[in-house]
Design an enzyme around this catalytic site. Structure first.
Site: not given
Ligand code: SAH
Length: 214
Positions: A62
């Site tokens: 993000s």
């Molecule tokens: N917090 C992260 C941002 C990641 S983007 C950072 O600091 O880099 C969102 C993430 O959520 C992705 O990696 C995606 O694979 C994950 N995601 C989506 N649905 C999910 C679920 N049901 N359970 C766990 N992770 C999930």
């Protein structure tokens, strides 16, 4: 050679303070955590820019401001037990680890979880535990949590996440359609649930039982 510390200081000044982030502990954590180490080498010079970056599997780390805003909303003091849904790069988990007691983070892609764990270990964060699972179900064995951050967007608020909050705890989650969402704060008060809208955001999909279908 880029001076990453200078880049971080500038990011905090121009992207965070200027937009109203004021919690000094959050600002300090954002000045400290080496965000560039959470992206691939070719993207490191963009790591402190005012936008999200790709991290593989069509997912993104993000924008720094959104990380700061979501973190500030949790009002962390240092001893909380926090759940993050969507570990991704591990950057948000590192920021939380600086500010809370213990961080539990769930990622659905094993490859992302593995890499995030590697970098967090390398940087010395011993208070983060990552698990590969569907985070829309929460982490029942470790519940309840003082705070829950979902870093992926969902059409509706997953009931298990509400249920896994302590009384007085809050869940921050993007809710809406696939292209845009509202960042919603869900507070579990003694007399029930209170919801506050924090503004428009754009996140990748939360894919799971209580989120979007694959
Ligand atoms: N917090 C992260 C941002 C990641 S983007 C950072 O600091 O880099 C969102 C993430 O959520 C992705 O990696 C995606 O694979 C994950 N995601 C989506 N649905 C999910 C679920 N049901 N359970 C766990 N992770 C999930």
């Amino acid at each position: 050679m880029i001076n990453f510390q200078k880049a971080r200081d500038r990011m905090v000044e121009t992207q965070l303070i200027r937009r109203g982030i004021s919690d000094s502990r959050v600002l300090e954590a954002m000045r400290k955590v080496p965000r560039h180490q959470f992206v691939e080498e070719a993207l490191q010079e963009q790591a402190y820019s005012d936008y999200p970056l790709p991290i593989g599997e069509k997912q993104t780390i993000s924008q720094p401001y959104i990380v700061a805003l979501m973190t500030e909303t949790l009002h962390l003091r240092g001893d909380e037990k926090i759940l993050e849904i969507g570990t991704g790069s591990g950057y948000q988990a590192a920021i939380l680890a600086e500010l809370a007691g213990r961080v539990f983070s769930i990622e659905r892609y094993p490859g992302l979880a593995f890499r995030a764990n590697q970098i967090l270990q390398k940087l010395g964060y011993r208070n983060v535990i990552i698990r590969v699972a569907d985070g829309s179900l929460g982490w029942p064995d470790e519940a309840p949590f003082d705070g829950i951050l979902a870093t992926a967007g969902t059409p509706k608020i997953p009931q298990p996440l509400e249920d896994q909050l302590v009384v007085g705890g809050r869940l921050i989650i993007p809710v809406g359609d696939r292209l845009s969402q509202e960042l919603v704060q869900v507070e579990r008060a003694p007399d029930g649930i209170r919801k506050t809208n924090l503004g428009g955001v754009r996140f990748v999909d939360l894919v799971g039982k209580w989120g979007w279908e694959e």
